[in-house]
Design a protein around this motif. Structure first.
Motif, PDB file in Angstrom:
ATOM      1  N   CYS A  77       0.885  -1.167   0.000  1.00 55.62           N
ATOM      2  CA  CYS A  77       0.000   0.000   0.000  1.00 55.62           C
ATOM      3  C   CYS A  77       0.917   1.209   0.000  1.00 55.62           C
ATOM      4  O   CYS A  77       1.864   1.278   0.785  1.00 55.62           O
ATOM      5  N   HIS A  88     -13.773   4.932   5.466  1.00 57.48           N
ATOM      6  CA  HIS A  88     -13.306   4.741   4.093  1.00 57.48           C
ATOM      7  C   HIS A  88     -11.834   5.136   4.015  1.00 57.48           C
ATOM      8  O   HIS A  88     -11.399   6.074   4.671  1.00 57.48           O
ATOM      9  N   HIS A  90      -8.704   5.301   0.823  1.00 53.88           N
ATOM     10  CA  HIS A  90      -8.330   5.132  -0.580  1.00 53.88           C
ATOM     11  C   HIS A  90      -6.805   5.190  -0.645  1.00 53.88           C
ATOM     12  O   HIS A  90      -6.198   6.088  -0.066  1.00 53.88           O
ATOM     13  N   CYS A  91      -6.189   4.241  -1.347  1.00 57.34           N
ATOM     14  CA  CYS A  91      -4.742   4.313  -1.540  1.00 57.34           C
ATOM     15  C   CYS A  91      -4.347   3.615  -2.839  1.00 57.34           C
ATOM     16  O   CYS A  91      -5.066   2.762  -3.341  1.00 57.34           O
ATOM     17  N   ASP A  92      -3.199   4.010  -3.347  1.00 59.61           N
ATOM     18  CA  ASP A  92      -2.605   3.316  -4.482  1.00 59.61           C
ATOM     19  C   ASP A  92      -1.883   2.085  -3.961  1.00 59.61           C
ATOM     20  O   ASP A  92      -1.523   2.013  -2.781  1.00 59.61           O
ATOM     21  N   TRP A  93      -1.677   1.111  -4.851  1.00 61.96           N
ATOM     22  CA  TRP A  93      -0.960  -0.100  -4.478  1.00 61.96           C
ATOM     23  C   TRP A  93       0.006  -0.500  -5.582  1.00 61.96           C
ATOM     24  O   TRP A  93      -0.114  -0.074  -6.725  1.00 61.96           O
ATOM     25  N   THR A 111      -5.452   1.055  -7.613  1.00 60.15           N
ATOM     26  CA  THR A 111      -5.983   1.694  -6.402  1.00 60.15           C
ATOM     27  C   THR A 111      -6.849   0.718  -5.618  1.00 60.15           C
ATOM     28  O   THR A 111      -7.508  -0.153  -6.195  1.00 60.15           O
ATOM     29  N   TYR A 112      -6.821   0.898  -4.332  1.00 58.48           N
ATOM     30  CA  TYR A 112      -7.706   0.205  -3.397  1.00 58.48           C
ATOM     31  C   TYR A 112      -8.658   1.237  -2.821  1.00 58.48           C
ATOM     32  O   TYR A 112      -8.235   2.341  -2.448  1.00 58.48           O
ATOM     33  N   ASN A 113      -9.923   0.885  -2.712  1.00 59.79           N
ATOM     34  CA  ASN A 113     -10.906   1.672  -1.972  1.00 59.79           C
ATOM     35  C   ASN A 113     -11.464   0.761  -0.892  1.00 59.79           C
ATOM     36  O   ASN A 113     -12.202  -0.172  -1.179  1.00 59.79           O
ATOM     37  N   TRP A 114     -11.065   1.027   0.336  1.00 58.27           N
ATOM     38  CA  TRP A 114     -11.434   0.218   1.493  1.00 58.27           C
ATOM     39  C   TRP A 114     -12.631   0.851   2.187  1.00 58.27           C
ATOM     40  O   TRP A 114     -12.627   2.044   2.457  1.00 58.27           O
ATOM     41  N   HIS A 115     -13.630   0.059   2.521  1.00 57.02           N
ATOM     42  CA  HIS A 115     -14.813   0.528   3.245  1.00 57.02           C
ATOM     43  C   HIS A 115     -14.946  -0.326   4.503  1.00 57.02           C
ATOM     44  O   HIS A 115     -15.127  -1.548   4.405  1.00 57.02           O
ATOM     45  N   ASP A 130      -9.040  -1.410  -8.308  1.00 60.80           N
ATOM     46  CA  ASP A 130      -8.829  -1.041  -9.710  1.00 60.80           C
ATOM     47  C   ASP A 130      -7.416  -1.461 -10.083  1.00 60.80           C
ATOM     48  O   ASP A 130      -6.449  -1.070  -9.420  1.00 60.80           O
TER      49      ASP A 130
END
Length: 183
Positions: A77, A88, A90-93, A111-115, A130
């Motif tokens: 991450c 929430h 959001h980060c690039d990976w 990208t990751y979008n964590w909820h 994504d």
């Protein structure tokens, strides 16, 4: 109960360890039973289902089926949550791995979008992934690529760290472009 004490960093770290180490039993510490997965794959170099629902199915897609095809997985991450509990993040990976069949190296980013859940259960309710870039390289050049990945701070790494130390391999140019400004 441990699941009720999960922080954002704990949940994300547990997911990465489960996926990279093929430890499906760890997923219940990171994801709620009724979790959801959404995948947007913007490359032909890898394929995943577009969605999965429930812990068992999400675990099958992200850990079990993934481990059937890939090994030597390093997932990073490129930023950290700045709070223990948040709805929430959001980060690039960045990820690198080798294919079990033939040994080809794949290096990707997106990208990751964590909820996260609220109330007593802070585990992941939804993860949207994504996949923006996935480069496939021959196994013959695995040493510099795997050496680069192994030297990065795991699993939290700043993009600038990855960008500055990426091997000078032409096929990794799209990854370098994702990680930082072009030169």
């Amino acid at each position: 109960m441990r699941d009720q004490l999960t922080t954002a960093i704990d949940a994300i770290s547990t997911y990465i360890l489960a996926k990279d180490s093929n430890r499906p039993q760890l997923m219940k510490g990171a994801f709620a039973e009724d979790c959801e997965l959404e995948m947007a794959v913007n490359t032909d170099a890898i394929s995943f289902p577009s969605s999965a629902k429930g812990l068992e199915e999400v675990t099958r897609v992200l850990v079990t089926n993934f481990a059937d095809q890939y090994e030597n997985v390093h997932t990073f991450c490129l930023s950290r949550p700045n709070s223990d509990y948040l709805p929430h993040f959001h980060c690039d990976w960045l990820v690198g791995m080798s294919a079990k069949q033939g040994g080809a190296i794949r290096v990707g980013c997106g990208t990751y979008n964590w909820h996260f859940g609220s109330g007593d259960d802070k585990r992941l309710r939804k993860l949207a992934i994504d996949i923006e870039v996935m480069c496939v390289l021959p196994s013959e050049i695995s040493e510099p690529v795997m050496g680069w990945l192994a030297a990065l701070p795991y699993p939290w790494c700043l993009s600038i760290q990855a960008h500055e130390s990426i091997p000078a391999i032409e096929a990794l140019r799209p990854i370098k472009g994702f990680l930082g400004p072009s030169e």
